[in-house]
Design a protein around this motif. Structure first.
Motif, short mmCIF file in Angstrom:
data_model
loop_
_atom_site.label_atom_id
_atom_site.label_comp_id
_atom_site.label_asym_id
_atom_site.label_seq_id
_atom_site.Cartn_x
_atom_site.Cartn_y
_atom_site.Cartn_z
N ARG A 118 12.13 -20.60 1.23
CA ARG A 118 13.36 -19.81 0.99
C ARG A 118 13.04 -18.33 0.77
O ARG A 118 13.70 -17.45 1.31
N ARG A 119 12.02 -18.08 -0.04
CA ARG A 119 11.66 -16.68 -0.31
C ARG A 119 11.18 -15.99 0.95
O ARG A 119 11.42 -14.80 1.15
N PHE A 120 10.49 -16.74 1.80
CA PHE A 120 10.01 -16.19 3.08
C PHE A 120 11.21 -15.69 3.89
O PHE A 120 11.19 -14.58 4.44
N SER A 141 10.88 -8.36 -2.22
CA SER A 141 10.48 -9.10 -1.02
C SER A 141 8.96 -9.10 -0.93
O SER A 141 8.29 -8.19 -1.43
N LYS A 142 8.42 -10.10 -0.26
CA LYS A 142 6.96 -10.17 -0.14
C LYS A 142 6.58 -9.53 1.20
O LYS A 142 6.21 -10.20 2.16
N THR A 143 6.74 -8.20 1.24
CA THR A 143 6.41 -7.47 2.46
C THR A 143 4.97 -6.96 2.37
O THR A 143 4.51 -6.58 1.29
N ASP A 182 7.67 -3.67 -14.91
CA ASP A 182 8.05 -4.39 -13.69
C ASP A 182 7.16 -5.62 -13.56
O ASP A 182 7.57 -6.71 -13.79
N GLU A 183 5.93 -5.41 -13.17
CA GLU A 183 5.01 -6.54 -13.06
C GLU A 183 3.58 -6.05 -12.96
O GLU A 183 3.30 -4.86 -12.93
N VAL A 184 2.67 -7.01 -12.89
CA VAL A 184 1.26 -6.71 -12.68
C VAL A 184 1.09 -6.67 -11.15
O VAL A 184 1.85 -7.29 -10.44
N ILE A 219 11.14 -6.47 -8.75
CA ILE A 219 9.97 -7.35 -8.94
C ILE A 219 10.09 -8.57 -8.04
O ILE A 219 11.19 -8.95 -7.64
N LEU A 220 8.95 -9.16 -7.74
CA LEU A 220 8.97 -10.37 -6.93
C LEU A 220 9.45 -11.54 -7.80
O LEU A 220 8.89 -11.77 -8.87
N PRO A 221 10.48 -12.26 -7.33
CA PRO A 221 10.90 -13.43 -8.11
C PRO A 221 9.89 -14.56 -7.93
O PRO A 221 9.96 -15.35 -7.00
N GLY A 222 8.94 -14.62 -8.83
CA GLY A 222 7.82 -15.56 -8.71
C GLY A 222 8.26 -17.00 -8.92
O GLY A 222 9.10 -17.29 -9.78
N ILE A 223 7.65 -17.87 -8.16
CA ILE A 223 7.96 -19.31 -8.29
C ILE A 223 7.25 -19.86 -9.54
O ILE A 223 7.78 -20.70 -10.24
N THR A 224 6.09 -19.32 -9.84
CA THR A 224 5.39 -19.70 -11.07
C THR A 224 6.21 -19.21 -12.27
O THR A 224 6.38 -19.93 -13.25
#
Ligand code: PLP
Ligand code: COI
Length: 341
Positions: A81-83, A184-186, A220-222, A244-249
């Motif tokens: 989904r994130r992809f 987004s994971k760009t 924001d994040e690391v 920030i990336l919505p991490g699944i972890t």
């Protein structure tokens, strides 16, 4: 590299070639069925959109070996989904989520010999990648795309592992601004993070903590993981508001903390100043590659807050054990997060 020649007990997070990759091509508005191929180079036009304008996205997943010798994936549909969310942001075509998960399973099976043994603590890292291959010169999306899924056997992302890492808050660089591509994971998000990472490593830190680009105050994040803090006994993490990336972890940890530990959780703005107060007792970061990595200390200019000298905090250990227990099926998969390959 021959799977038998790898020392699975001393792996870091470095590229090692495995046997097969999955490749699917998009032309005339459709994806082909895709198939496995021996891992190797492919030709690409110098005018490809990804080479000129960075139209590329990726995911990061892991296949783990359980104690019983089964191979399992953690919440693979979430990555699918994130992809597609990342694809939407860069005007790239979606890939059917069931086909994505099937392709991931196919490539894992084809590289089964490279899955590190259970007791090594390693994993077969899975990298789904989509790039705009069509030639372009004006700034607009490509017409042709390639999906590639390859695998790499890995150990811990941070060599310090569960001993914990020292981080520096950067006020010199930001990672993402509102309205940008931070959620987004760009590929480009990561290109921009290499210089901050290099500079901080030269000073002895493992990574930077990025602050929000507007106020330069809220975390924001690391660089490659989400951020968590225990403040007044509450588990706090920066809210996902586009940068920030919505991490699944991250999402899984929030659920484990409230449902398994009975801890209060908050997704909100977290000022870096809170990390220097006594009410903040533990900090850690999370991600597929980072899993749960304790943060030993946080520095900003000449200020430093030390959280631990080697032993991670009690909550950090608990959440790590709960997560890894489910991920490796040592504990019951009560949330239905595991898919067998
Ligand atoms: N933030 C960034 C920038 C990342 O690269 C990652 C890793 O994918 C994460 C957060 C954590 O996300 P996840 O837990 O889905 O791996
Ligand atoms: C991941 O955790 O899967 C990541 O993508 C982080 C990094 C290796 C880019």
């Amino acid at each position: 590299m021959d799977a038998k020649e790898i020392d699975y007990y001393s792996l870091g997070f470095d590229f090692i070639e495995t046997k097969e990759m999955f490749v699917s091509n998009y032309e005339d508005g459709n994806w082909d069925k895709g198939k496995l191929k021996p891992f190797g180079n492919f030709e690409i036009s110098p005018a490809a959109c990804v080479l000129n304008y960075g139209q590329g996205i990726f995911e990061g997943m892991k296949a783990l070996r359980t104690r019983k010798g089964e191979t399992v994936l953690f919440r693979p549909k979430e990555n699918a989904r994130r992809f597609n969310d990342s694809a939407d942001r860069l005007l790239m075509p979606n890939y059917n989520t069931n086909d994505f998960v099937s392709a991931v399973k196919e490539v894992v099976k084809a590289n089964e010999d490279y899955i590190p043994p259970y007791d090594s603590g390693g994993a077969l890292y899975i990298r789904p990648l989509m790039i705009g291959t069509g030639p372009i010169v004006g700034v607009k999306p490509a017409k042709e795309y390639k999906l590639i899924i390859f695998t790499v056997p890995v150990g811990p992302y941070f060599p310090e592992g569960f001993k914990g890492i020292d981080l520096e808050i950067t006020k010199k660089y930001t990672r993402a601004a509102p309205g940008g591509t931070g959620a987004s994971k760009t590929c480009c998000n990561y290109a921009g993070s290499m210089l901050p990472a290099k500079e901080t490593k030269e000073k002895g830190f493992a990574q930077v903590i990025f602050l929000d680009a507007v106020h330069m105050e809220f975390i924001d994040e690391v660089g490659t993981a989400n951020f968590f803090a225990v403040i007044n006994g509450t588990l706090v993490t920066p809210k996902t508001a586009g940068t920030i990336l919505p991490g699944i972890t991250r999402k899984s940890i929030l659920e484990l903390a409230s449902k398994k530990i009975g801890m209060k959780t908050e997704e909100r703005d977290v000022s870096y100043k809170e990390l220097f107060e006594d009410s903040c007792t533990e900090v850690f970061c999370s991600g597929t590659a980072a899993v749960v990595t304790p943060i030993k200390s946080v520095a900003l200019d000449d200020k430093k807050r030390i959280f631990s000298e080697g032993e991670p905090g009690e909550f950090t250990r608990k959440i790590y054990e709960l997560l890894i227990g489910i991920q490796r099926l040592d504990a019951e998969d009560e949330f239905g997060w595991i898919e067998k390959v």
